[in-house]
Design a protein around this motif. Sequence first.
Motif, PDB file in Angstrom:
ATOM      1  N   GLU A 146       0.822  -1.100   0.003  1.00 50.16           N
ATOM      2  CA  GLU A 146      -0.063  -0.032   0.041  1.00 50.16           C
ATOM      3  C   GLU A 146       1.029   1.309  -0.037  1.00 50.16           C
ATOM      4  O   GLU A 146       1.729   1.251   1.042  1.00 50.16           O
ATOM      5  CB  GLU A 146      -0.826  -0.211   1.259  1.00 50.16           C
ATOM      6  CG  GLU A 146      -1.654   1.164   1.810  1.00 50.16           C
ATOM      7  CD  GLU A 146      -2.814   1.637   0.925  1.00 50.16           C
ATOM      8  OE1 GLU A 146      -2.434   2.657   0.372  1.00 50.16           O
ATOM      9  OE2 GLU A 146      -3.747   1.034   0.727  1.00 50.16           O
TER      10      GLU A 146
ATOM     11  N   ARG B  74       0.053   4.436   0.810  1.00 52.48           N
ATOM     12  CA  ARG B  74      -0.136   5.282   1.747  1.00 52.48           C
ATOM     13  C   ARG B  74       0.031   4.599   3.279  1.00 52.48           C
ATOM     14  O   ARG B  74      -0.084   3.116   3.041  1.00 52.48           O
ATOM     15  CB  ARG B  74      -1.709   5.517   1.765  1.00 52.48           C
ATOM     16  CG  ARG B  74      -1.982   6.210   0.362  1.00 52.48           C
ATOM     17  CD  ARG B  74      -3.434   6.939   0.181  1.00 52.48           C
ATOM     18  NE  ARG B  74      -4.341   5.739   0.455  1.00 52.48           N
ATOM     19  CZ  ARG B  74      -5.491   5.982   1.193  1.00 52.48           C
ATOM     20  NH1 ARG B  74      -5.620   7.037   2.049  1.00 52.48           N
ATOM     21  NH2 ARG B  74      -6.265   4.879   1.382  1.00 52.48           N
TER      22      ARG B  74
ATOM     23  N   ASP C  43       3.120  -2.850  -8.812  1.00 50.89           N
ATOM     24  CA  ASP C  43       2.699  -4.083  -8.033  1.00 50.89           C
ATOM     25  C   ASP C  43       3.245  -5.393  -8.796  1.00 50.89           C
ATOM     26  O   ASP C  43       3.484  -6.504  -8.025  1.00 50.89           O
ATOM     27  CB  ASP C  43       1.322  -4.406  -7.853  1.00 50.89           C
ATOM     28  CG  ASP C  43       0.711  -3.056  -7.064  1.00 50.89           C
ATOM     29  OD1 ASP C  43       0.122  -3.177  -6.054  1.00 50.89           O
ATOM     30  OD2 ASP C  43       0.452  -2.077  -7.964  1.00 50.89           O
TER      31      ASP C  43
END
Length: 749
Positions: free
Chosen positions: A222, A224, A243
Amino acid sequence: MKRDKGIQEFKTSTWSAGAGCHGGCGQKLQVKNGRLIKVEGNEEHPWNQGRACPRVLALTQFMYHPDRLTQPLKRVGARGEGKFAPISWSEAYDFCEEKLKAIRDRDGAEAVVFVQGTGRDIGGPITFLANNYGSPNVSQLGLSGQSCYTPRLAAMKSTVGDFCVFDASQFLEKRYDDPAYSYPEVILVWGANPPPTCADGFFGHWIVDCMRRGGSQIICIEPRHTWLSSRAKYHLQLRPGTDGALALGMLNVIIQEGLYDQAFVERWTVGFDRLRKRVQEYPPARVAAITWVPEELIVAAARLYATAKPAGLHWGLAVDMAPEGTSVAQALTHLWSITGNVDIPGGNVIARPSHGVTTYPYTTEELVALFGQEHMDRASQKRIGADRYPMVKGFRAWAHPDLTIEQIDSGKPYPIRAAWIQSANLLAGQAARTKFHYEALKKLEFVVVVDLFHNPTTMALADIVLPAATFAEKDSFRSWWAPLGVIQKAVQVGECKSDWEINFEMARRLNPDVGRRYATVMELFNRRLANADTTFDQMVARGCWAMPPEGATKPYRRHERGLLRPDGSPGFNTPSGKIELWSTAFEGWGLDPLPFYREPAQSPVSTPELFAKYPLILISGSRISTLFHSEHRMIPWLREKHPDPLVDIHPDTARDSGLREGDWVYIENDLGRVRRKVKLSLTVHPQMINTVHGWWMPEEEGAEPHLFGVWSYQINQLIPGPQESGSGFGGGQYKTTLVRLSRINEEKG
Ligand SMILES: Nc1nc2c(c(=O)[nH]1)N[C@H]1C(S)=C(S)[C@@H](COP(=O)(O)OP(=O)(O)OC[C@H]3O[C@@H](n4cnc5c(=O)[nH]c(N)nc54)[C@H](O)[C@@H]3O)O[C@H]1N2
Ligand SMILES: Nc1nc2c(c(=O)[nH]1)N[C@H]1C(S)=C(S)[C@@H](COP(=O)(O)OP(=O)(O)OC[C@H]3O[C@@H](n4cnc5c(=O)[nH]c(N)nc54)[C@H](O)[C@@H]3O)O[C@H]1N2
Ligand SMILES: [Mo]
C-alpha cells in the motif's frame, strides 16, 4: 416481521441504492405508518453480525431526501437545459418502447449500449433487458480497461479454474466458531483498503476480526499509510503501479529460497519450472529499485507469507488498475498457489455462488437455451471489442469500455444510437477522459437514465429519467459467493420502482417471449432460486439468507474430493485439472502465459520529461466509508463528515509549494485542472498525492454548462485513456497519473 407499538421490523439484506454498496449485510428495518424510521444491524446475520456502516445508518435521509426522484421524467427543453416534466410510468414505458424498437428496426439491436456501474444489484436486470432486446453491448462504459475486478477474475479463472477469496469463514454458518475454520497466521493485504470498502462480496471488517480474535498478522502492500498499514507487521510502501514487479520479486524469494509447498506444487500445479525461470528476472535488488520498497522488506515479507500456515491474501482495486492488471493478478494467484494456500481454511478458498444460484445466466449453455444459438453467434460477432480482445469473446461478455466510447464517437464499424444508463453516473464517476465521453455521448439520439437523484449524467444526457428504488423499497435476491440472500420490500417511496421491475416490464414489451416465460418478476426470482430448492417467500421466512450446503459451493479441499470438475474427478477446473502456473488460457488468447511486469504509461521511469513537468503521482479514488463513488454528496449526515473534496499532501511537499492546510488548489496536467482543498497529511509519500473521486455538488446549478460543478471537481478529467494493457483488461490510469499542484487565490476556488 414483528409488531411492537406500531413498529414493524423487516429483516433484509442490503445491496445497492441507499447504502450504495456491493452488499451482503443483514439489516433490520423499522417501519412505522409505512415509513422507514430506523435501521439496525442484524446480529443474527452471519455476514456482518450486527454491524452497520455510516451509509446504511443514514438511509432515512437518503430515502426521504427532498431531491429524490420519485416520478418518471421526460426532457422538455433542449438536452442539458435541465427542463423535465413528470410523466406516468405507462407513458415512460411507451416512449422507451417506441424509440428502442425504431432503433432496432433501423440499425439493429447492437446500436443500443446498456451501461452499468459497479456490482450493485444491476448485473441481473441489465443483462436481462439487453439480451431480450437483442443487444450484445452491456458495458461499464467509462471504466478504462474494465479495471475493476475483471482482471482479477480473469487471472483466477485462467490459473485455478475458479474464483478464490480470502477465507474469513464466510462460507460457514457458525463462522469463526465452526471447528472446520482456522484463522490465518498472516494476511497479505494487497492494494485494498478493506475496512471502509467491503468490496467484491467481502465484508471488510472480517480482516479486523481475524486480527483481534485470531491474532492474524498483516502484511500491507500500500503506497499510503492507512489504519490497516499502521497495524501491519510489514508495510511495503510501493510506488503506485509497480505491483507486478513486487509480486514477481516475492515469488522470486519464495522459489529461490525453497519456501514454497513442494508437495502441493508437484501434485497440483503445472508450469512451475517455467515460472521459476521467469521470476529469475526479478531479483529483490532490481525489484527494490523499481518499487521504491527496501530490499530487506521485500525479502522479509515474502518469507513471512510463505512460511505462515495458513496464510491468506486479500486484494483490491489497485491490482486491476496496475498496468497489465490481469498479469499482476496472475502473479498474486501464484503466491497463494505455490504456497499451498488454496482451498484450505484461512487461505484463499474457491468461491462459487452459494447453492449454484446466479442472478442472471452466466454460462453459454444457459444463454443458448434462453435466447437461441443465432442470438449468441450474432452477439459474439457484434460485441464491441470481441474482434480485438480475446477476453471479450472468451471470458467476460461485456462490450469493452474504451472501444465502446470510441465507437460511439466515430460511428465505426457500426453506429451506436442510444444508451440505457442504469446505476452509472459516469460523467461524475467512472469515465476517464470525461470530456471525451461527454462529447461523444451527446451525439446519441436517445438516452435513458435510471437513477435516484438528478446528477451531471441525467442533466447532460437524459431524455427519459426513471426513478429507481433503494434496497428498502424492493424485492430482489443476491448471490455473490455466500450466503444466498434475498432483499424484501419494506416501504414504497413515491412511484419508485426496482431495477428488476423496470427492466422486466421493458423486456416484456421488447420481447414477447418474456411474458410467455414468466408471469411476474417474482416468478423469475423463484425460477433462479430453484437451484437452492427454495422460493423467495421461504427465504424471507428463514431470515433472508442461506449458507451453502455441503457440496460444490462449500469449502474446503474440494479439489481433493472431486467436487470442482464437471466430470467429478479430483483436481481443479482447468483443462489440465491442475493449477496452471503457465496458463493455457492466456496462451490461447495470445497473451504471455506467465506473469510479467510493465511500467505505468506515465511514470518517473517511463516518461521522465513529463515527470519533470508533473512531479507528483496522483492516487485517485481511495475509498472513504461515508461515500460510495459519486453518491451521498446530498446526504447531510454523510456530507458533514467530508464537506469538501480534499487532496492529501505531505507537509514537506506542501511547504515546497507554499501551500497550507485548507488552501484551495488546482491539481493539473496536460488534460486539464480540477479543484481540491488541501489536507496536510503524513499518510502520503512526499512524491504522491491522494484524492477522492466522484465529486460534484448537488447543491449547485444543475443545468449546463455548470452541471453541478462537475467540470470543476471531477478528477477523472485528468485521467488519460485509452487503457494501457495488452490484454485490454487492467491499466486504467486512475492510480498512476502524473500531476502538479497550483494554488488558487480565492476563498473557495
Ligand atoms: N465506502 C465505499 N466503499 C466502496 C466503494 C466506494 O466508493 N466507497 N467502491 C466500491 C468499489 S466499485 C470498489 S472497486 C472497491 C475498491 O476498494 P478496494 O479494493 O479496497 O480499493 P481502494 O480503496 O480503491 O484502494 C485500496 C488501496 O490501494 C492503495 N493504492 C493506490 N494505488 C496503489 C498501487 O498502485 N498499488 C497498491 N498496492 N496499492 C495502491 C490506495 O492507497 C488504497 O488505500 O470498493 C467498493 N467499496
Ligand atoms: N478516479 C477514480 N475514478 C474511479 C475509481 C477510482 O478508483 N478512481 N474507481 C472506479 C471503479 S472501481 C468503479 S467500479 C466505478 C464505479 O462507478 P459507478 O458505479 O458508475 O458509480 P457512480 O458514478 O456513483 O454512479 C452510480 C449511480 O447509480 C446510482 N445508483 C445507486 N444505486 C442504484 C440502484 O440500485 N439502481 C439504480 N438504477 N441506480 C443506482 C447512483 O445514484 C449513482 O448516480 O468508478 C470508477 N471511478
Ligand atoms: Mo469498482
